[in-house]
Scaffold this motif. Structure first.
Motif, PDB file in Angstrom:
ATOM      1  N   ARG A  22      -7.534   0.039  -3.132  1.00  0.00           N
ATOM      2  CA  ARG A  22      -6.570   1.131  -2.929  1.00  0.00           C
ATOM      3  C   ARG A  22      -6.067   1.580  -4.298  1.00  0.00           C
ATOM      4  O   ARG A  22      -5.633   0.741  -5.095  1.00  0.00           O
ATOM      5  N   PHE A  32      -8.345  -5.908  -4.130  1.00  0.00           N
ATOM      6  CA  PHE A  32      -7.835  -7.154  -3.548  1.00  0.00           C
ATOM      7  C   PHE A  32      -8.767  -7.580  -2.425  1.00  0.00           C
ATOM      8  O   PHE A  32      -9.772  -6.918  -2.166  1.00  0.00           O
ATOM      9  N   GLU A  91      -4.045  -7.318  15.442  1.00  0.00           N
ATOM     10  CA  GLU A  91      -4.866  -7.321  14.238  1.00  0.00           C
ATOM     11  C   GLU A  91      -4.118  -8.107  13.170  1.00  0.00           C
ATOM     12  O   GLU A  91      -3.286  -7.552  12.457  1.00  0.00           O
ATOM     13  N   LEU A 142       3.705 -10.258   3.858  1.00  0.00           N
ATOM     14  CA  LEU A 142       2.610 -11.149   3.496  1.00  0.00           C
ATOM     15  C   LEU A 142       1.403 -10.786   4.352  1.00  0.00           C
ATOM     16  O   LEU A 142       0.282 -10.667   3.852  1.00  0.00           O
ATOM     17  N   TYR A 147      -2.118   4.402  13.571  1.00  0.00           N
ATOM     18  CA  TYR A 147      -2.914   3.803  14.645  1.00  0.00           C
ATOM     19  C   TYR A 147      -2.137   2.782  15.468  1.00  0.00           C
ATOM     20  O   TYR A 147      -2.636   2.249  16.437  1.00  0.00           O
ATOM     21  N   SER A 182      -3.773  -9.251   9.692  1.00  0.00           N
ATOM     22  CA  SER A 182      -4.397  -8.769   8.461  1.00  0.00           C
ATOM     23  C   SER A 182      -3.648  -9.319   7.249  1.00  0.00           C
ATOM     24  O   SER A 182      -2.497  -8.969   6.996  1.00  0.00           O
ATOM     25  N   LEU A 183      -4.335 -10.208   6.535  1.00  0.00           N
ATOM     26  CA  LEU A 183      -3.683 -10.957   5.449  1.00  0.00           C
ATOM     27  C   LEU A 183      -4.398 -10.723   4.121  1.00  0.00           C
ATOM     28  O   LEU A 183      -5.630 -10.790   4.060  1.00  0.00           O
ATOM     29  N   ARG A 238      -3.156  -2.319  17.738  1.00  0.00           N
ATOM     30  CA  ARG A 238      -3.825  -1.054  17.381  1.00  0.00           C
ATOM     31  C   ARG A 238      -4.320  -0.306  18.603  1.00  0.00           C
ATOM     32  O   ARG A 238      -5.004   0.715  18.459  1.00  0.00           O
ATOM     33  N   ASN A 264      -2.133  -4.840  -5.758  1.00  0.00           N
ATOM     34  CA  ASN A 264      -3.265  -4.591  -6.657  1.00  0.00           C
ATOM     35  C   ASN A 264      -4.024  -3.350  -6.233  1.00  0.00           C
ATOM     36  O   ASN A 264      -3.823  -2.829  -5.143  1.00  0.00           O
ATOM     37  N   GLU A 274      -3.498   2.338  -5.786  1.00  0.00           N
ATOM     38  CA  GLU A 274      -2.037   2.288  -5.704  1.00  0.00           C
ATOM     39  C   GLU A 274      -1.416   3.038  -6.886  1.00  0.00           C
ATOM     40  O   GLU A 274      -1.860   2.876  -8.030  1.00  0.00           O
ATOM     41  N   GLY A 326       0.259  -8.356   7.970  1.00  0.00           N
ATOM     42  CA  GLY A 326       0.615  -7.411   9.031  1.00  0.00           C
ATOM     43  C   GLY A 326      -0.065  -7.851  10.323  1.00  0.00           C
ATOM     44  O   GLY A 326      -1.234  -8.261  10.304  1.00  0.00           O
ATOM     45  N   GLN A 354      -9.029  -8.977   1.703  1.00  0.00           N
ATOM     46  CA  GLN A 354      -8.331  -9.122   2.975  1.00  0.00           C
ATOM     47  C   GLN A 354      -9.043 -10.135   3.859  1.00  0.00           C
ATOM     48  O   GLN A 354     -10.270 -10.301   3.774  1.00  0.00           O
ATOM     49  N   GLU A 410      -9.739  -0.971   3.633  1.00  0.00           N
ATOM     50  CA  GLU A 410      -9.437  -2.110   4.503  1.00  0.00           C
ATOM     51  C   GLU A 410     -10.778  -2.602   5.037  1.00  0.00           C
ATOM     52  O   GLU A 410     -11.753  -1.841   5.089  1.00  0.00           O
ATOM     53  N   ARG A 420      -1.939 -12.346  -1.813  1.00  0.00           N
ATOM     54  CA  ARG A 420      -0.541 -12.619  -1.416  1.00  0.00           C
ATOM     55  C   ARG A 420      -0.423 -14.046  -0.906  1.00  0.00           C
ATOM     56  O   ARG A 420       0.549 -14.747  -1.205  1.00  0.00           O
ATOM     57  N   ILE A 469      -0.046 -10.336  -8.844  1.00  0.00           N
ATOM     58  CA  ILE A 469      -1.161 -10.041  -7.930  1.00  0.00           C
ATOM     59  C   ILE A 469      -0.671  -9.648  -6.535  1.00  0.00           C
ATOM     60  O   ILE A 469      -1.448  -9.644  -5.588  1.00  0.00           O
ATOM     61  N   PHE A 470       0.608  -9.272  -6.411  1.00  0.00           N
ATOM     62  CA  PHE A 470       1.128  -8.902  -5.088  1.00  0.00           C
ATOM     63  C   PHE A 470       0.594  -7.539  -4.644  1.00  0.00           C
ATOM     64  O   PHE A 470       0.174  -7.360  -3.512  1.00  0.00           O
TER      65      PHE A 470
HETATM   66  N1  GAP Z   1      -6.239  -3.256   8.480  1.00  0.00           N
HETATM   67  C1  GAP Z   1      -4.810  -3.176   8.403  1.00  0.00           C
HETATM   68  C2  GAP Z   1      -4.322  -3.109   7.032  1.00  0.00           C
HETATM   69  O1  GAP Z   1      -5.076  -2.992   6.093  1.00  0.00           O
HETATM   70  P1  GAP Z   1      -2.127  -3.208   5.619  1.00  0.00           P
HETATM   71  O2  GAP Z   1      -0.729  -3.579   6.026  1.00  0.00           O
HETATM   72  O3  GAP Z   1      -2.318  -1.943   4.857  1.00  0.00           O
HETATM   73  O4  GAP Z   1      -2.971  -3.200   6.962  1.00  0.00           O
HETATM   74  C3  GAP Z   1      -2.856  -5.683   5.330  1.00  0.00           C
HETATM   75  O5  GAP Z   1      -2.745  -4.402   4.766  1.00  0.00           O
HETATM   76  C4  GAP Z   1      -2.575  -6.753   4.293  1.00  0.00           C
HETATM   77  O6  GAP Z   1      -3.398  -6.566   3.151  1.00  0.00           O
HETATM   78  C5  GAP Z   1      -1.153  -6.757   3.768  1.00  0.00           C
HETATM   79  O7  GAP Z   1      -0.268  -7.459   4.601  1.00  0.00           O
HETATM   80  C6  GAP Z   1      -1.326  -7.452   2.433  1.00  0.00           C
HETATM   81  O8  GAP Z   1      -1.363  -8.851   2.601  1.00  0.00           O
HETATM   82  C7  GAP Z   1      -2.694  -6.966   1.988  1.00  0.00           C
HETATM   83  N2  GAP Z   1      -2.572  -5.812   1.070  1.00  0.00           N
HETATM   84  C8  GAP Z   1      -2.426  -4.519   1.401  1.00  0.00           C
HETATM   85  N3  GAP Z   1      -2.369  -3.740   0.304  1.00  0.00           N
HETATM   86  C9  GAP Z   1      -2.473  -4.583  -0.748  1.00  0.00           C
HETATM   87  C10 GAP Z   1      -2.477  -4.393  -2.172  1.00  0.00           C
HETATM   88  N4  GAP Z   1      -2.395  -3.187  -2.725  1.00  0.00           N
HETATM   89  N5  GAP Z   1      -2.607  -5.490  -2.964  1.00  0.00           N
HETATM   90  C11 GAP Z   1      -2.711  -6.730  -2.422  1.00  0.00           C
HETATM   91  N6  GAP Z   1      -2.717  -6.959  -1.094  1.00  0.00           N
HETATM   92  C12 GAP Z   1      -2.598  -5.908  -0.267  1.00  0.00           C
END
Ligand code: GAP
Length: 554
Positions: A248, A263, A412, A372, A354, A414-415, A378, A260, A250, A374, A265, A216, A419, A257-258
């Motif tokens: 990440r 990605f 926070e 979409l 957190y 976080s986009l 925090r 990944n 995953e 968060g 942020q 992040e 997405r 691309i939802f």
């Molecule tokens: N700093 C807080 C944080 O990272 P998160 O909910 O894990 O919180 C925030 O991630 C945003 O990041 C998500 O709402 C999403 O838009 C994007 N996101 C998280 N993981 C993703 C992934 N694997 N691929 C694409 N976007 C991702």
């Protein structure tokens, strides 16, 4: 005659129905429909479509049967969107010539522009237009203690199980062990061999220092908090914004691309003095609200104003109501369809380690309502952790009370860039049956190409004016010069790319030194002097003027 085509993307097979047609003297293959991932089902679906075409329709060469007039974005599957993005050069599977790598994507010429425009608009909205937010650009690899302090090293993992029947791996919540069936085939998971799976990518710095790719962008903001607050002389409440890559590992990247593995942020950590009130007005906007309580009682989300949700105690803090509405407005202002949005509160069991309260801005994707963005409270968790691990004082001094204290992150937002990219693509995608082509109705600020310039015929006197217009506009925007094919083909190509304005140089231009500007969404046309084109285009892109009033209507 339509025919089936198999494409191998990221190791998976995808089937499509295509048709050869004659266009401008050449035989070209046209996309008709997506048929799924299974050969047998694809053949069945293809047969149905072909029967339909033969019995019910007199198909016009290369076009799917006409249905009713679309009034809003055409709903398509995520696989169809992936196909469209590849065909037009928005997004490709990364390393596709070698079969691709799941969870990694490349953005092509149009996609890179859209992504950059999206990030620029986010930065303008969240940083430039506010006095209380400054930006940083932190490194991707940082001191590993940052991730120890943040809790990621110890708890940023998923439980990984394999299905005994279909053998597909899945990520499940810890609480689901022994309770759930395979999401792919409903078979039994092998819970006895469930494994913890660390989501951070590891790497080595120098010879043997273990480090991580950041999962992040947020932690860099916390680690830099002291320096940024001193350098920018920011007074609380204030925010620090950042756009950048996150990684990440995953277990199951999916939905194009939802989800990944690599990605981007766009995040803000918004710091306040504990207990400090929110001084901002809450915009008079309405949205579907899905509280934790409603989810628990299996009730439906309810449409209400953000203000009302705060007054009724559904959203607990004014700060939270303010940031939720602010984030919703970011999408609304850029033309997203507000009916596709809702806010959903996290249940206690869902909250990250957190977070004391968290709401997601969700979007109704073709694969369901999904997160979409968060928007979490925090508290002072992160600064406290970094104080503890770094043994540095991260408090700020209060001039009034002459006390030092640790600020709290009240919100926070976080986009994920990808997405947001998908949301704007889905809401913009119109299959226009009248025009027989896709019209991508992106807000002009997001459009990859702002204007396409056409000399109506390939003659030096027309091209001279066209290149002059090009050189005026390309100082400021990504515009293109297109002189191949009929005007109809050129319009269609640019409608599909989301280009909001097409500028044509015709016979009258030679006499009057003016051009025709055509609006992508309405196909209306106006006449504008060459000397005014740049100014008019700027006003149109910024939606400062109605199209019909921007020139002489034709
Ligand atoms: N700093 C807080 C944080 O990272 P998160 O909910 O894990 O919180 C925030 O991630 C945003 O990041 C998500 O709402 C999403 O838009 C994007 N996101 C998280 N993981 C993703 C992934 N694997 N691929 C694409 N976007 C991702």
């Amino acid at each position: 005659m339509p025919f089936i085509v198999k494409k191998r993307i990221n190791g998976n097979d995808y089937y499509y129905l295509r048709q050869s047609i004659r266009e401008e003297g050449k035989v070209v293959s046209k996309y008709l429909a997506y048929l799924g991932k299974n050969r047998g089902e694809a053949e069945k679906k293809a047969k149905e479509i072909m029967n339909n075409i033969e019995t019910n329709q007199k198909i016009v060469a290369g076009n799917v049967p006409k249905t009713e007039e679309p009034t809003e974005a055409t709903k398509i599957s995520v696989d169809d969107m992936a196909m469209f993005c590849k065909r037009k050069g928005f997004v490709y599977a990364s390393g596709e010539i070698y079969g691709g790598l799941a969870g990694f994507w490349d953005f092509g010429p149009l996609g890179a522009e859209l992504k950059n425009n999206l990030k620029r608009e986010w930065w303008k909205y969240h940083v430039y237009s506010r006095e209380d937010v400054v930006g940083i650009d932190g490194s991707i690899i940082t001191h590993p203690m940052v991730w120890k302090a943040s809790g990621h090293v110890d708890s940023f993992s998923d439980v990984f199980v394999v299905c005994k029947e279909c053998k597909k791996p899945s990520k499940i919540d810890r609480a689901e062990i022994g309770k759930v069936k395979c999401i792919n085939c409903q078979g039994e998971y092998d819970f006895a061999n469930a494994k913890d799976f660390m989501l951070m990518f590891k790497t080595t710095v120098g010879l043997d220092t273990l480090a991580y790719l950041r999962p992040e962008t947020a932690q860099l903001i916390f680690a830099d908090f002291k320096s940024v607050s001193e350098n920018s002389r920011a007074k609380l409440p204030f925010g620090i914004a950042q756009i950048g890559k996150a990684f990440r590992n995953e277990i199951a990247p999916r939905d194009f691309i939802f989800r990944n593995r690599e990605f981007e942020q766009m995040e803000i950590e918004y710091f306040v003095k504990p207990g400090e009130d929110c001084p901002y007005e809450i915009p008079n906007e309405e949205i579907l609200v899905f509280s934790a309580e409603a989810q628990e009682k299996a009730e439906e989300p309810v449409k209400m104003k953000f203000k009302e949700a705060l007054e009724k105690g559904i959203i607990k803090k004014k700060w939270h109501a303010y940031w939720l509405s602010n984030e919703f407005l970011f999408f609304k202002n850029l033309g997203a369809n507000t009916d596709n949005f809702r806010i959903r509160q996290h249940a206690k069991t869902e909250l990250a380690h957190y977070s004391s309260d968290c709401w997601d801005l969700e979007y109704n994707f073709p694969f369901g309502w999904k997160e979409l963005e968060g928007i979490a409270d925090r508290s002072n968790y992160d600064l406290k952790q970094h104080e503890k691990f770094s043994k540095k004082d991260l408090t700020v001094f209060d001039e009034e009370t002459k006390e030092r204290f640790l600020p709290e992150v009240i919100c926070e937002p976080s986009l994920g860039v990808e997405r947001a990219f998908l949301v704007f693509m889905f809401d913009a995608y119109h299959d226009d049956k009248k025009r027989n082509n896709i019209v991508l109705k992106l807000h002009p600020k997001l459009s990859p190409v702002k204007a396409a310039i056409f000399p109506i015929i390939k003659k030096p006197e027309f091209e001279e004016i066209a290149t002059k217009v090009l050189s005026i506009l390309n100082q400021e925007w990504n515009v293109l010069y297109d002189k191949s094919g009929s005007i109809g083909r050129r319009y269609a190509r640019n409608d599909e790319a989301g280009t909001p304005y097409c500028i044509t140089i015709d016979g009258d231009s030679l006499k009057n030194n003016d051009v025709t500007i055509r609006d992508r969404d309405t196909t209306q046309q106006i006449r504008v002097k060459v000397s005014d084109v740049k100014d008019v285009l700027r006003k149109l892109i910024n939606r400062e003027i109605e199209f019909e009033k921007a020139g002489r209507k034709l």
